[in-house]
Scaffold this active site. Structure first.
Site, PDB file in Angstrom:
ATOM      1  N   HIS A 141       0.796  -1.178   0.000  1.00  0.00           N
ATOM      2  CA  HIS A 141       0.108   0.027  -0.033  1.00  0.00           C
ATOM      3  C   HIS A 141       0.900   1.330   0.283  1.00  0.00           C
ATOM      4  O   HIS A 141       0.421   2.320   0.586  1.00  0.00           O
ATOM      5  CB  HIS A 141      -0.875   0.122   1.200  1.00  0.00           C
ATOM      6  CG  HIS A 141      -2.145  -1.096   1.239  1.00  0.00           C
ATOM      7  ND1 HIS A 141      -2.458  -1.598   0.155  1.00  0.00           N
ATOM      8  CD2 HIS A 141      -2.689  -1.615   2.187  1.00  0.00           C
ATOM      9  CE1 HIS A 141      -3.537  -2.482   0.389  1.00  0.00           C
ATOM     10  NE2 HIS A 141      -3.656  -2.535   1.502  1.00  0.00           N
ATOM     11  N   HIS A 215      -9.513   2.061   0.738  1.00  0.00           N
ATOM     12  CA  HIS A 215      -9.585   0.958   1.365  1.00  0.00           C
ATOM     13  C   HIS A 215     -10.652   0.981   2.436  1.00  0.00           C
ATOM     14  O   HIS A 215     -10.334   1.010   3.611  1.00  0.00           O
ATOM     15  CB  HIS A 215      -8.261   1.048   2.083  1.00  0.00           C
ATOM     16  CG  HIS A 215      -7.744  -0.474   2.386  1.00  0.00           C
ATOM     17  ND1 HIS A 215      -8.262  -1.410   3.345  1.00  0.00           N
ATOM     18  CD2 HIS A 215      -6.801  -1.162   2.194  1.00  0.00           C
ATOM     19  CE1 HIS A 215      -7.626  -2.270   3.451  1.00  0.00           C
ATOM     20  NE2 HIS A 215      -6.627  -2.273   2.830  1.00  0.00           N
ATOM     21  N   GLU A 349     -11.598  -3.740  -2.657  1.00  0.00           N
ATOM     22  CA  GLU A 349     -10.500  -2.719  -3.169  1.00  0.00           C
ATOM     23  C   GLU A 349     -10.491  -2.901  -4.425  1.00  0.00           C
ATOM     24  O   GLU A 349      -9.806  -3.652  -5.112  1.00  0.00           O
ATOM     25  CB  GLU A 349      -9.289  -2.962  -2.542  1.00  0.00           C
ATOM     26  CG  GLU A 349      -9.417  -2.823  -0.879  1.00  0.00           C
ATOM     27  CD  GLU A 349      -8.288  -3.683  -0.275  1.00  0.00           C
ATOM     28  OE1 GLU A 349      -7.102  -3.477  -0.643  1.00  0.00           O
ATOM     29  OE2 GLU A 349      -8.648  -4.692   0.834  1.00  0.00           O
TER      30      GLU A 349
END
Ligand code: BGC
Length: 384
Positions: A141, A215, A349
């Site tokens: 991420h 997210h 996601e």
């Protein structure tokens, strides 16, 4: 909405606090002017260096969405159940302090590359790039200080569909090890049809991997201590990308048929979750959407039977990471003092496949200079 949005007007801004915008609408022929939705702004808090963090409240149809300038994070989505009772359906914190602390990307805009890059290294145009490793041996991420931990600039936007806010920032060349100055925009719009539309754009001056996603952790029952195992899920995905023990894809694109990943027909999230034996058990898989990510298409639908809430996800992306909050272990206390435990929420996601940079058979997640990256994802709320 019949008629076009004429302007976003700012009615009042009180002492650095609450600002309210209205949306003026040109009436459709033969109709009186109506107002569709509202947009207001307040200060949510300050970062440790004293930077104010703004919180925007977008209301339209029957839903309210709150987005802040820290991390371009969605802090709240209020939507009615089948009896009209509005409840917040996303995990997070009551105040900014919680978001400034350690948490697993609640509501965040993730980038420059959402999901994992194996061993924190990649080669592009003959040059090797090294990233921080922050998830076992891999980068997750966006690295140590990804797009979820920076302040974005916000600007209300005239949008024909309803109240809209655009968050922008430049991710400088070399940030978290990635090449190129990347100019990014993330626009949040709430429509009269109870949709939250997120539109991402980006341009760069050097080729760079990119994979932007949101997210949010959903529990469609509202703020509750109950897990999401009784939510029913449908995913328009006949295939998924199997992973190794560090959650890096092997490169294979495998059919879901005969596995607990077959959600092609609506199935309870908890129905087969016990078939996973590796701790922390649950879903944490990238599904290969049947749409191929070529245009905006329905990717999934979730139904919560007790409240009747339904959420539909449509996206232009080729994949969706379905994650059931496996790493939540009760150590984080969120809104209303609720401790978030394993399987307390689900994430969908919308994104390119994990570690795409190392897999020539996956859709490319590289942005070249002169090209514009776009990604649109829509969450539509209703009841049944
Ligand atoms: C990943 C999980 C991770 C979670 C929070 C998800 O996108 O797939 O493995 O634990 O994000 O970081």
């Amino acid at each position: 909405m019949d008629g076009k949005v004429k302007s976003v007007w700012r009615a009042a801004c009180l002492m650095g606090g609450l600002c309210i915008w209205g949306i003026a609408v040109d009436p459709a022929p033969g109709r009186a002017a109506v107002e569709s939705g509202s947009l207001s702004k307040m200060i949510f808090g300050k970062t440790p260096d004293g930077t104010p963090v703004e919180l925007y409240v977008l209301k339209n149809g029957q839903i309210t969405v709150k987005v802040m300038t820290y991390g371009a994070i969605i802090t709240e989505i209020d939507t009615p159940d089948r009896n009209g009772k509005e409840r917040d359906v996303v995990l997070g914190f009551d105040s900014l302090e919680g978001y400034l602390g350690k948490h697993p990307y609640f509501g965040a805009t993730v980038g420059r590359v959402a999901n994992r890059i194996a061993k924190g290294k990649f080669t592009l145009n003959g040059q090797e790039y090294t990233l921080a490793v922050n998830d076992g041996p891999n980068t997750l991420h966006g690295g140590l200080k990804g797009f979820d931990k920076v302040i974005w600039k916000a600007e209300p936007i005239d949008h024909p569909d309803g109240p809209s806010i655009k968050l922008t920032r430049r991710s400088p060349d070399g940030e978290e090890g990635y090449p190129g100055n990347l100019d990014v925009g993330v626009q949040f719009t709430v429509t009269e049809q109870n949709e939250l539309k997120i539109e991402y754009t980006a341009t760069t001056d050097k080729a760079t991997p990119i994979n932007l996603s949101n997210h949010s952790y959903f529990n469609l029952a509202g703020r509750t201590t109950e897990p999401v195992l009784g939510h029913e899920l449908m995913l328009a995905a006949d295939h998924y990308t199997p992973v190794d023990e560090t959650l890096i894809p092997t490169g294979e694109i495998a059919p879901v048929t005969g596995t607990p990943l077959d959600f092609t027909k609506p199935t309870d999230i908890g129905a087969r979750i016990k078939e996973f034996k590796v701790e922390p058990t649950g879903y944490d898989h990238n599904f290969v959407l049947n749409s191929g990510g070529k245009s905006l298409a329905l990717a999934g639908r979730v139904y919560e039977p007790k409240t009747g809430r339904v959420m539909e996800l449509s996206t232009t992306e080729p994949g969706v990471q379905f994650y059931t909050g496996n790493f939540l272990d009760g150590t984080i206390t969120g809104k209303d003092g609720i401790a978030y435990r394993k399987h307390h929420a689900f994430c969908l996601e919308a994104q390119h496949y994990p570690d795409s940079i190392h897999h020539a058979n996956f859709p490319s997640a590289v942005l070249e200079p002169g090209k514009t990256y776009t990604q649109t994802t829509v969450y539509k709320f209703s009841t049944r």
